[in-house]
Design a protein around this motif. Structure first.
Motif, PDB file in Angstrom:
ATOM      1  N   GLN A   3       0.334  51.567  22.369  1.00  0.00           N
ATOM      2  CA  GLN A   3       0.249  52.209  21.093  1.00  0.00           C
ATOM      3  C   GLN A   3       0.441  51.195  20.051  1.00  0.00           C
ATOM      4  N   ARG A   4       1.788  50.594  20.206  1.00  0.00           N
ATOM      5  CA  ARG A   4       1.971  49.696  19.098  1.00  0.00           C
ATOM      6  C   ARG A   4       0.822  48.787  18.631  1.00  0.00           C
ATOM      7  N   ASP A   5       0.114  48.084  19.831  1.00  0.00           N
ATOM      8  CA  ASP A   5      -0.779  47.282  19.923  1.00  0.00           C
ATOM      9  C   ASP A   5      -1.959  47.896  18.942  1.00  0.00           C
ATOM     10  N   THR A   6      -2.468  49.122  19.497  1.00  0.00           N
ATOM     11  CA  THR A   6      -3.409  49.650  18.692  1.00  0.00           C
ATOM     12  C   THR A   6      -3.108  49.685  17.140  1.00  0.00           C
ATOM     13  N   LEU A   7      -1.980  50.202  16.997  1.00  0.00           N
ATOM     14  CA  LEU A   7      -1.501  50.263  15.564  1.00  0.00           C
ATOM     15  C   LEU A   7      -1.820  48.975  14.409  1.00  0.00           C
ATOM     16  N   VAL A   8      -1.178  48.035  15.439  1.00  0.00           N
ATOM     17  CA  VAL A   8      -1.249  46.675  14.851  1.00  0.00           C
ATOM     18  C   VAL A   8      -2.771  46.152  14.415  1.00  0.00           C
ATOM     19  N   HIS A   9      -3.849  46.409  15.389  1.00  0.00           N
ATOM     20  CA  HIS A   9      -5.222  46.174  15.361  1.00  0.00           C
ATOM     21  C   HIS A   9      -5.873  47.164  14.080  1.00  0.00           C
ATOM     22  N   LEU A  10      -5.273  48.460  14.084  1.00  0.00           N
ATOM     23  CA  LEU A  10      -5.703  49.275  12.773  1.00  0.00           C
ATOM     24  C   LEU A  10      -5.208  48.655  11.676  1.00  0.00           C
ATOM     25  N   PHE A  11      -4.087  48.449  11.395  1.00  0.00           N
ATOM     26  CA  PHE A  11      -3.532  47.973  10.257  1.00  0.00           C
ATOM     27  C   PHE A  11      -4.114  46.552   9.847  1.00  0.00           C
ATOM     28  N   ALA A 296     -15.576  35.868   6.619  1.00  0.00           N
ATOM     29  CA  ALA A 296     -14.480  34.944   7.000  1.00  0.00           C
ATOM     30  C   ALA A 296     -13.008  35.265   6.193  1.00  0.00           C
ATOM     31  N   ILE A 297     -13.227  35.717   5.373  1.00  0.00           N
ATOM     32  CA  ILE A 297     -11.724  36.750   4.741  1.00  0.00           C
ATOM     33  C   ILE A 297     -11.162  37.650   5.403  1.00  0.00           C
ATOM     34  N   THR A 298     -12.379  38.422   5.660  1.00  0.00           N
ATOM     35  CA  THR A 298     -11.694  39.840   6.596  1.00  0.00           C
ATOM     36  C   THR A 298     -11.370  39.240   7.954  1.00  0.00           C
ATOM     37  N   MET A 299     -11.969  38.333   8.804  1.00  0.00           N
ATOM     38  CA  MET A 299     -11.529  38.086  10.244  1.00  0.00           C
ATOM     39  C   MET A 299     -10.299  37.237   9.985  1.00  0.00           C
ATOM     40  N   VAL A 304      -4.488  36.841  11.026  1.00  0.00           N
ATOM     41  CA  VAL A 304      -3.056  36.493  10.279  1.00  0.00           C
ATOM     42  C   VAL A 304      -2.339  37.564  10.516  1.00  0.00           C
ATOM     43  N   VAL A 305      -2.682  38.954  10.214  1.00  0.00           N
ATOM     44  CA  VAL A 305      -1.786  40.141  10.111  1.00  0.00           C
ATOM     45  C   VAL A 305      -1.540  40.538  11.368  1.00  0.00           C
ATOM     46  N   VAL A 306      -2.329  40.306  12.510  1.00  0.00           N
ATOM     47  CA  VAL A 306      -1.924  40.347  13.967  1.00  0.00           C
ATOM     48  C   VAL A 306      -0.965  39.402  14.583  1.00  0.00           C
ATOM     49  N   TYR A 307      -1.252  38.262  14.083  1.00  0.00           N
ATOM     50  CA  TYR A 307      -0.192  37.074  14.367  1.00  0.00           C
ATOM     51  C   TYR A 307       1.400  37.405  13.981  1.00  0.00           C
ATOM     52  N   LEU A 308       1.390  37.936  12.575  1.00  0.00           N
ATOM     53  CA  LEU A 308       2.495  38.114  11.937  1.00  0.00           C
ATOM     54  C   LEU A 308       3.260  39.182  12.438  1.00  0.00           C
ATOM     55  N   MET A 309       2.498  40.303  12.757  1.00  0.00           N
ATOM     56  CA  MET A 309       2.994  41.602  13.390  1.00  0.00           C
ATOM     57  C   MET A 309       3.468  41.430  14.992  1.00  0.00           C
ATOM     58  N   LYS A 310       2.767  40.620  15.534  1.00  0.00           N
ATOM     59  CA  LYS A 310       2.869  40.464  16.811  1.00  0.00           C
ATOM     60  C   LYS A 310       4.381  39.398  17.046  1.00  0.00           C
TER      61      LYS A 310
END
Length: 311
Positions: A3-11, A296-299, A304-310
Motif C-alpha cells: 500500500q505504501r508503494d502505491t501511495l508513493v506512485h500516486l503522490f 520530460a519534466i513530468t517523468m 525523483v519523487v519515487v527515489y526520494l520517498m523510497k
C-alpha cells in the motif's frame, strides 16, 4: 506492491503532472487554439480571389507565432493561462491515477506474462490510460472550453463554474463526456510512449549497472540517470505524438461549444473534407514544443519523487 508503494506512485505522479502543467500552460493554450475550428477568427485580413467570377474568402489559419501575437494583443497575457485552474485540479489526480494503475498493473502482469516485456508495458499503459481518461474527462472538457474562450481585454471572462453550468444546460451530464472517444483513441499514444520509454530506460540501467562506483561517483551517477530519464521521456513522447496526433485535433473539435462535430469518425471525415488533411496536424509543432518538456519534466519529477520517498 504494498500500500505504501502505491501511495508513493500516486503522490509522485501527481507532483510530476502538476509541475509540468504549470510550466507549459501557455503552450497548451496556444496549441488548443490552433486545433480549434474557430482559429480563423483570429486572422485580421481576408484575402479574396475570384472563382468563376465570384469572390470567395480564403482564410489561411495563422501560424503559432501569429496566433500568440494576436492573443497577447487582443486578450492580454493572462489569456495564456486560461484553463490553468481546471488543469491543476485535474492533472494531479489524472497523473496520480495513471501512474498508480500503471505500476500496479505492471506488478500483477509481471507474475502472469514475461516480466518487464513489451506485452506487460502495453497492457499496463492501456489500462492506466483508460482508467485515467474515464475518471477525468469532465475536467478536461471544462479546461478546453475555457482555453477557447476568446473574450477581449476588459470583458468578463467565463469562469469554470459558469462553463460547467452552460455545458449542463446544453447537453446534460452527457455533455461532460464529449471527446472521450478521441481520448480513448489517444491511449495508443500513451502505449507507444511507455513502450519506448521503458525500453530506453532499461538500456540505460543495463549500461550503468555493471559499473562499480564509490559514494561520490554514485551521486554523479544518479544525476546522470535522471538526465537520461528526461531524454528517454522526450524521445519516446516525440515518436508517439507524431504517429497519433490527429486524435488531439478531433478531441478539441468535439469539445467545442455548439460544435457541428458529433462523433470521432464523423469528425475524422469532416475535417479533411472541409479543410484538407493538413488540418489534422494543425498545432503539431506547438504541441511537440510543449509536450516534450512537459513529458520530460513530468517523468523526471516522478522518478525523483519515487527515489526520494523510497530512500
Amino acid at each position: 506492491m504494498s500500500q505504501r508503494d502505491t501511495l508513493v506512485h500516486l503522490f509522485a505522479g501527481g507532483c510530476g503532472g502538476t509541475v509540468g502543467a504549470i510550466l507549459t500552460c501557455p503552450l497548451e493554450v496556444l496549441k488548443t487554439r490552433l486545433q480549434s475550428s474557430t482559429i480563423t477568427l483570429y486572422v485580421s485580413g481576408v484575402h479574396l480571389s475570384a472563382v468563376n467570377g465570384a469572390s470567395v474568402a480564403r482564410v489561411a489559419p495563422p501560424g503559432p507565432l501569429h496566433c500568440l501575437k494576436l492573443i497577447l494583443e487582443k486578450e492580454g497575457p493572462r489569456s495564456l493561462f486560461r484553463g490553468l485552474g481546471p488543469n491543476l485540479v485535474g492533472v494531479a489526480p489524472s497523473r496520480a491515477i495513471y501512474f498508480a494503475v500503471y505500476s500496479t498493473s505492471k506488478e500483477k502482469l509481471n507474475g502472469v506474462l514475461e516480466p518487464d516485456s513489451k506485452q506487460v508495458h502495453i497492457a499496463s499503459a492501456g489500462m492506466a490510460g483508460f482508467t485515467a481518461t474515464t475518471a477525468t474527462n469532465p475536467i478536461w472538457l471544462v479546461k478546453t472550453r475555457l482555453q477557447l474562450d476568446t473574450r477581449k481585454r476588459g470583458e468578463q471572462r467565463m469562469s469554470a463554474l459558469e462553463c460547467v453550468r452552460r455545458v449542463y444546460q446544453a447537453d446534460g451530464l452527457r455533455g461532460f463526456y464529449r471527446g472521450m472517444s478521441a481520448s480513448y483513441a489517444g491511449i495508443s499514444e500513451t502505449v507507444i510512449h511507455f513502450v519506448i520509454y521503458e525500453s530506453i530506460k532499461r538500456r540505460i540501467l543495463e549500461y550503468k549497472a555493471p559499473q562499480s562506483l564509490d559514494e561520490e561517483e554514485n551521486r554523479s551517477k544518479y544525476a546522470s540517470d535522471f538526465a537520461g530519464m528526461m531524454l528517454a521521456a522526450a524521445t519516446s513522447k516525440t515518436c508517439a505524438t507524431s504517429i497519433t496526433y490527429p486524435h488531439e485535433v478531433i478531441r478539441t473539435r468535439l469539445r467545442e461549444e455548439g460544435t457541428k462535430y458529433k462523433s470521432f469518425f464523423q469528425t475524422l471525415r469532416t475535417v479533411p473534407r472541409e479543410e484538407g488533411y493538413r488540418a489534422l496536424y494543425r498545432g503539431l509543432t506547438t504541441h511537440l514544443v510543449r509536450q516534450i518538456p512537459n513529458t520530460a519534466i513530468t517523468m523526471c519529477t516522478y522518478e525523483v519523487v519515487v527515489y526520494l520517498m523510497k530512500g
